[in-house]
Structures are given as C-alpha cells and as structure tokens.
Scaffold this motif. Structure first.
Motif, PDB file in Angstrom:
ATOM      1  N   PRO A 152       0.772  -1.201   0.147  1.00  0.00           N
ATOM      2  CA  PRO A 152       0.072  -0.204   0.055  1.00  0.00           C
ATOM      3  C   PRO A 152       1.034   1.316  -0.021  1.00  0.00           C
ATOM      4  CG  PRO A 152      -0.443  -1.160   2.075  1.00  0.00           C
ATOM      5  CD  PRO A 152       0.683  -2.023   0.891  1.00  0.00           C
ATOM      6  N   ASP A 153       0.419   2.216  -0.773  1.00  0.00           N
ATOM      7  CA  ASP A 153       1.252   3.545  -0.970  1.00  0.00           C
ATOM      8  C   ASP A 153       0.484   4.723  -0.318  1.00  0.00           C
ATOM      9  OD1 ASP A 153       2.461   5.677  -1.817  1.00  0.00           O
ATOM     10  OD2 ASP A 153       1.716   5.666  -3.809  1.00  0.00           O
ATOM     11  N   PHE A 154       1.201   4.848   0.975  1.00  0.00           N
ATOM     12  CA  PHE A 154       0.646   5.910   1.854  1.00  0.00           C
ATOM     13  C   PHE A 154       1.033   7.468   1.316  1.00  0.00           C
ATOM     14  CE2 PHE A 154      -0.651   2.189   4.392  1.00  0.00           C
ATOM     15  CZ  PHE A 154      -1.706   2.765   5.332  1.00  0.00           C
ATOM     16  N   ILE A 157      -2.061   9.144  -0.101  1.00  0.00           N
ATOM     17  CA  ILE A 157      -3.554   9.404   0.606  1.00  0.00           C
ATOM     18  C   ILE A 157      -3.293  10.859   0.730  1.00  0.00           C
ATOM     19  CG2 ILE A 157      -4.537   8.911   2.970  1.00  0.00           C
ATOM     20  CD1 ILE A 157      -4.543   6.320   0.908  1.00  0.00           C
ATOM     21  N   CYS A 213      -9.397   5.301   5.939  1.00  0.00           N
ATOM     22  CA  CYS A 213      -9.117   3.932   5.663  1.00  0.00           C
ATOM     23  C   CYS A 213      -9.896   3.696   4.291  1.00  0.00           C
ATOM     24  CB  CYS A 213      -9.703   3.033   6.846  1.00  0.00           C
ATOM     25  SG  CYS A 213      -9.160   3.729   8.455  1.00  0.00           S
ATOM     26  N   CYS A 216      -8.205   2.964   0.631  1.00  0.00           N
ATOM     27  CA  CYS A 216      -8.095   1.791   0.238  1.00  0.00           C
ATOM     28  C   CYS A 216      -8.869   0.667   0.477  1.00  0.00           C
ATOM     29  CB  CYS A 216      -6.559   1.577   0.920  1.00  0.00           C
ATOM     30  SG  CYS A 216      -5.248   2.718   0.480  1.00  0.00           S
ATOM     31  N   SER A 222     -12.031  -3.790   7.965  1.00  0.00           N
ATOM     32  CA  SER A 222     -10.630  -3.333   8.216  1.00  0.00           C
ATOM     33  C   SER A 222     -10.539  -2.327   9.191  1.00  0.00           C
ATOM     34  CB  SER A 222      -9.731  -3.215   7.062  1.00  0.00           C
ATOM     35  OG  SER A 222      -9.777  -4.375   6.110  1.00  0.00           O
ATOM     36  N   ARG A 223     -11.372  -1.223   8.802  1.00  0.00           N
ATOM     37  CA  ARG A 223     -11.265   0.092   9.564  1.00  0.00           C
ATOM     38  C   ARG A 223     -11.956  -0.363  10.873  1.00  0.00           C
ATOM     39  NH1 ARG A 223     -15.192   3.676  11.220  1.00  0.00           N
ATOM     40  NH2 ARG A 223     -14.972   5.778  11.025  1.00  0.00           N
ATOM     41  N   ARG A 225     -11.745  -2.995  12.691  1.00  0.00           N
ATOM     42  CA  ARG A 225     -10.728  -3.405  13.721  1.00  0.00           C
ATOM     43  C   ARG A 225      -9.940  -2.595  14.523  1.00  0.00           C
ATOM     44  NH1 ARG A 225      -8.263  -8.136  11.854  1.00  0.00           N
ATOM     45  NH2 ARG A 225      -7.151  -7.962  13.809  1.00  0.00           N
ATOM     46  N   PHE A 227     -10.992   0.948  14.517  1.00  0.00           N
ATOM     47  CA  PHE A 227     -11.859   2.340  14.875  1.00  0.00           C
ATOM     48  C   PHE A 227     -13.375   1.517  15.339  1.00  0.00           C
ATOM     49  CE2 PHE A 227      -8.539   4.414  12.477  1.00  0.00           C
ATOM     50  CZ  PHE A 227      -8.613   5.287  13.668  1.00  0.00           C
ATOM     51  N   CYS A 265      -2.492  -0.115  14.275  1.00  0.00           N
ATOM     52  CA  CYS A 265      -2.370   0.267  13.036  1.00  0.00           C
ATOM     53  C   CYS A 265      -0.830   0.415  12.500  1.00  0.00           C
ATOM     54  CB  CYS A 265      -2.881   1.611  12.658  1.00  0.00           C
ATOM     55  SG  CYS A 265      -3.381   1.636  10.748  1.00  0.00           S
ATOM     56  N   ILE A 268       0.364  -3.276  11.421  1.00  0.00           N
ATOM     57  CA  ILE A 268      -0.091  -3.734  10.247  1.00  0.00           C
ATOM     58  C   ILE A 268       0.711  -2.786   9.228  1.00  0.00           C
ATOM     59  CG2 ILE A 268      -2.110  -4.017   8.694  1.00  0.00           C
ATOM     60  CD1 ILE A 268      -3.794  -3.914  11.351  1.00  0.00           C
TER      61      ILE A 268
HETATM   62  C1  HEC Z   1      -2.742   3.030   1.244  1.00  0.00           C
HETATM   63  C2  HEC Z   1      -3.919   1.993   1.387  1.00  0.00           C
HETATM   64  C3  HEC Z   1      -4.377   1.746   2.625  1.00  0.00           C
HETATM   65  C4  HEC Z   1      -4.522   2.515   3.755  1.00  0.00           C
HETATM   66  C5  HEC Z   1      -4.858   4.139   3.590  1.00  0.00           C
HETATM   67  C6  HEC Z   1      -5.085   1.679   4.830  1.00  0.00           C
HETATM   68  N1  HEC Z   1      -4.914   0.367   4.552  1.00  0.00           N
HETATM   69 FE1  HEC Z   1      -5.411  -1.098   5.718  1.00  0.00          FE
HETATM   70  N2  HEC Z   1      -4.622  -2.462   4.334  1.00  0.00           N
HETATM   71  C7  HEC Z   1      -4.045  -2.161   3.062  1.00  0.00           C
HETATM   72  C8  HEC Z   1      -3.758  -3.069   2.455  1.00  0.00           C
HETATM   73  C9  HEC Z   1      -3.272  -3.556   0.937  1.00  0.00           C
HETATM   74  C10 HEC Z   1      -3.880  -4.407   3.329  1.00  0.00           C
HETATM   75  C11 HEC Z   1      -3.714  -5.871   3.126  1.00  0.00           C
HETATM   76  C12 HEC Z   1      -4.716  -6.364   2.033  1.00  0.00           C
HETATM   77  C13 HEC Z   1      -6.240  -6.126   2.869  1.00  0.00           C
HETATM   78  O1  HEC Z   1      -6.403  -6.779   4.044  1.00  0.00           O
HETATM   79  O2  HEC Z   1      -7.062  -5.549   2.081  1.00  0.00           O
HETATM   80  C14 HEC Z   1      -4.437  -3.741   4.617  1.00  0.00           C
HETATM   81  C15 HEC Z   1      -4.685  -4.521   5.603  1.00  0.00           C
HETATM   82  C16 HEC Z   1      -5.234  -4.141   6.858  1.00  0.00           C
HETATM   83  C17 HEC Z   1      -5.653  -4.832   7.784  1.00  0.00           C
HETATM   84  C18 HEC Z   1      -5.399  -6.423   8.055  1.00  0.00           C
HETATM   85  C19 HEC Z   1      -6.526  -6.861   7.336  1.00  0.00           C
HETATM   86  C20 HEC Z   1      -7.861  -6.805   7.862  1.00  0.00           C
HETATM   87  O3  HEC Z   1      -8.765  -6.357   7.122  1.00  0.00           O
HETATM   88  O4  HEC Z   1      -8.138  -7.255   9.021  1.00  0.00           O
HETATM   89  C21 HEC Z   1      -6.234  -3.862   8.906  1.00  0.00           C
HETATM   90  C22 HEC Z   1      -7.017  -4.254  10.237  1.00  0.00           C
HETATM   91  C23 HEC Z   1      -6.154  -2.622   8.270  1.00  0.00           C
HETATM   92  N3  HEC Z   1      -5.593  -2.714   7.064  1.00  0.00           N
HETATM   93  C24 HEC Z   1      -6.540  -1.436   8.822  1.00  0.00           C
HETATM   94  C25 HEC Z   1      -6.689  -0.122   8.293  1.00  0.00           C
HETATM   95  C26 HEC Z   1      -7.198   0.972   8.852  1.00  0.00           C
HETATM   96  C27 HEC Z   1      -7.753   0.900  10.296  1.00  0.00           C
HETATM   97  C28 HEC Z   1      -6.868   2.060   8.060  1.00  0.00           C
HETATM   98  C29 HEC Z   1      -7.246   3.429   8.339  1.00  0.00           C
HETATM   99  C30 HEC Z   1      -7.000   3.975   9.449  1.00  0.00           C
HETATM  100  C31 HEC Z   1      -6.185   1.446   6.952  1.00  0.00           C
HETATM  101  N4  HEC Z   1      -6.064  -0.015   7.231  1.00  0.00           N
HETATM  102  C32 HEC Z   1      -5.744   2.431   5.834  1.00  0.00           C
HETATM  103  C33 HEC Z   1      -4.164  -0.845   2.600  1.00  0.00           C
HETATM  104  C34 HEC Z   1      -4.475   0.361   3.277  1.00  0.00           C
END
Ligand code: HEC
Ligand code: HEC
Ligand code: HEC
Length: 285
Positions: A152-154, A157, A213, A216, A222-223, A225, A227, A265, A268
C-alpha cells in the motif's frame, strides 16, 4: 629508557584499538536488488491487472499438474500442461526482456518435447532444471517486487483537513503525535484548558484518520478492527479525565489510544509503508 620501550607497546595498543573500533562500528549491509523498471507495466496502476503475479500463479499451477501426472504415471495430459507452462514461461522474457537471461528456455522447450512423446523421465528431469530458475529469481527479487508493486502507498493518501487544506498522511501522523504529547505535557503541568484543547484536536484528527481508511479499504471491516465503539470511548473518557483532572483516567486512556489505535495500525501498516517508500525513492533516482 623505559619511555622508548613503552612507545612501541602504546602504538601497538592504539593500533589494536583502532582495528577493534573499526570492526565494531562498521554496520552489516544487506544488498537489495531492484527489479527492472519494465516490470512496472505489468502491475497496477500502469496495467489494469497484476499481470506478472497472475502469470506466476499459472506457472505454479501448470508445474504442479505436470508433477501430479508424472507421479501418478499418467502421461496423457502432460502435453497440454507442458504447453501451458512453456507459453507462460516464454512470456516472462517478452514481458521483462532484462530477465531473459534468468530463464531456462532450452529446458522448457525440452520439457514440451518430452511431454508430447510421453517421456515421463524427460519431463521430470526438465522440471528440475526449470525449477532452479524459479528459485534463483525469487531469491533475488520476489519480496522486493511484492513490496514495491503491491504494498500500500500511503504517499498517495490525502486527508481533507478543513475547507481547502489537504494534509499528507505523514503530516496527519505528525499532528497526532503532537496532540498526544500536548495532552500529556499540559495535563502534567496542570493546565487543563490547554490539555482539553489538545484532547479535542486529537479526537478530530483520529476521525480524519478513520475516514482515510476507505481510500484503500472498500469493506468497512478493516477500519472496524481499529476504529470501533471502544476506541470512541477511550477518546471521550480521555476528555472527561482531563476535565476532572484525573491523572489515572488521562494516562489510562492515552495508553489505550496508543496501544489499540496507533500501535495496532502501525504493526499492520507502518514497516511495509516505510520500506516501500524507501524502495520507491531509490527506484526513481
Ligand atoms: C494506502 C492504502 C491503505 C490505507 C490508507 C489503509 N490500509 Fe489497511 N490495508 C491495506 C492493504 C493493501 C492491506 C492488505 C490487504 C487487505 O487486507 O486488504 C491492509 C490490511 C489491513 C488490515 C489487516 C487485514 C484486515 O482487514 O483485518 C487492517 C486491520 C487494516 N488494514 C486497517 C486499516 C485501517 C484501520 C486504516 C485506516 C486508519 C487502514 N487500514 C488504511 C491498505 C491500506
Ligand atoms: C493507517 C493506520 C495508522 C494509524 C491509525 C496511525 N498511524 Fe501513524 N503511521 C502509519 C503509517 C502507514 C506510517 C508511515 C508513514 C506514512 O504516514 O506514510 C505512520 C507513521 C507515523 C509517524 C512517523 C511520521 C514520520 O514523519 O515519519 C508517527 C509519529 C505516527 N505515525 C504517529 C501516530 C500516532 C500518535 C497515532 C495515534 C494517535 C497514529 N500514528 C495512528 C499508520 C497509522
Ligand atoms: C525472472 C524472475 C522470475 C522467474 C524466473 C520466476 N519468478 Fe515467480 N515471481 C517473480 C517475482 C518478481 C514474484 C513476486 C510477484 C509479486 O509478489 O507480485 C514472483 C512470485 C511468484 C509466485 C507468487 C508467490 C506467492 O505465493 O505470493 C509464484 C507462485 C511464482 N512466482 C511461481 C514461479 C514459478 C513456478 C517459476 C518457475 C517456473 C517462477 N515463478 C519463475 C519472479 C520470477
């Protein structure tokens, strides 16, 4: 004279000291090779699909099919799978010409021939030869490629902060870190008004973070988990604690925010995001 006898000993000692410090201060290095730039066209965003990765999956599948039928002593389907394999394998060299030398093209050709002739020993032997090329390319490039092209490319964002100001993700992080420490500092110095302002700013920034969140993550799981109702409660309990000047409540809830929002966060996302940024910067030089 004692002095002249001492000098060589001292020099000698200094020399060993130099050697010693030289060795202990030199950092170990790990050389990471970057894949050729032409690989980018086989990944998003340049391509609609992750073409390279899917070609890899197809190679693994056809290779497994060949192994399965050789093991079972069933030559009938070998030709079909050897053809699938060789077609995908040859395509690797067309997709990334810089990697042609990594391939055992002669052996994939021989495997195709052996398969047509039902020569199972020939197929088995060729499989072994071809597999060395999978391994050597993977040892050098597999991990780096998946981080570079699929991590992922932060940096992409943007956080909407008020009417017309946008924050980068890094700026959001710095602002949150500042707010956390302002709460701590002003609470400790018994300035509840300032601590309370910082607490509200932290709450506002955390809401922006939670909204980001979705840039992506299409699904809300995922959010959720990180928030959730619980993380909202740590924030409101923090503000209550500041108002009541209750040290235990302030520290306890700051600790929970740190552990269950920030650190969770970070576990991860942070190491991979930072490593990807390092690799990308290097690749663009
Ligand atoms: C730049 C892109 C990006 C952003 C912004 C982002 N994520 Fe992720 N995240 C990913 C990717 C890609 C994965 C791995 C594949 C997947 O699970 O979608 C991941 C995985 C996760 C996971 C583990 C898998 C799961 O769903 O349990 C969690 C928890 C998570 N992110 C939480 C967050 C939260 C909370 C935010 C916002 C605060 C956030 N992410 C923002 C790209 C991003
Ligand atoms: C998406 C989930 C996520 C959440 C939630 C999160 N961070 Fe981060 N943080 C990151 C990522 C990813 C980086 C890597 C740098 C970047 O932002 O591109 C980072 C980097 C940082 C940095 C270093 C910034 C720099 O300049 O290198 C600090 C400081 C930081 N976070 C503080 C916090 C604090 C404090 C909190 C909680 C109040 C928090 N973060 C919550 C993902 C998160
Ligand atoms: C010239 C380099 C190269 C050769 C040769 C090569 N690969 Fe790969 N392979 C890669 C790269 C780079 C990745 C990482 C792709 C990614 O993560 O997006 C990869 C990833 C994979 C994956 C995905 C692994 C996973 O579980 O995520 C499989 C499966 C795979 N390769 C199979 C094979 C097989 C089987 C062969 C040999 C027949 C082979 N590859 C030959 C470069 C190569």
């Amino acid at each position: 004279m004692t002095n002249s006898r001492l000098t060589p000993a001292l020099l000698c000692g200094a020399f060993f000291l130099l050697l010693f410090t030289h060795q202990t201060t030199r950092a170990e290095e790990l050389v990471v090779k970057l894949p050729p730039a032409s690989l980018a066209q086989w990944y998003k965003p340049q391509n609609k699909r992750q073409v390279w990765l899917h070609t890899m999956f197809s190679l693994r599948r056809s290779m497994q099919a060949l192994e399965e039928y050789v093991e079972r002593g069933e030559p009938q389907r070998l030709a079909k799978w050897a053809d699938d394999f060789a077609t995908a394998y040859e395509r690797l060299g067309e997709m990334v010409p810089e990697w042609r030398d990594e391939l055992e093209l002669e052996w994939s050709g021989r495997m195709r021939q052996a398969a047509v002739q039902g020569d199972m020993e020939g197929v088995r032997h060729a499989l072994g030869k071809v597999r060395t090329s999978c391994r050597s390319c993977h040892n050098e490039y597999r991990t780096v490629t998946s981080i570079l092209y699929r991590g992922p490319d932060f940096g992409a964002i943007t956080i909407a902060n008020g009417a017309n100001e946008g924050l980068s993700h890094k700026e959001l992080m710095a602002a949150m870190s500042r707010a956390v420490n302002q709460v701590k500092i002003f609470h400790e110095d018994q300035q509840p008004q300032r601590a309370s302002e910082a607490g509200k700013e932290l709450q506002r920034l955390l809401t922006l973070a939670a909204d980001s969140c979705a840039q992506c993550h299409q699904e809300s799981e995922s959010r959720a988990r990180i928030f959730s109702a619980a993380s909202d409660r740590y924030q409101s309990d923090l503000l209550d604690g500041i108002a009541a000047q209750d040290g235990k409540q302030v520290d306890g809830n700051l600790g929970k925010i740190g552990a269950f929002i920030c650190a969770r966060c970070h576990t991860i996302h942070r190491p991979l995001a930072e490593f990807r940024a390092m690799l990308t910067k290097r690749a663009q030089r």
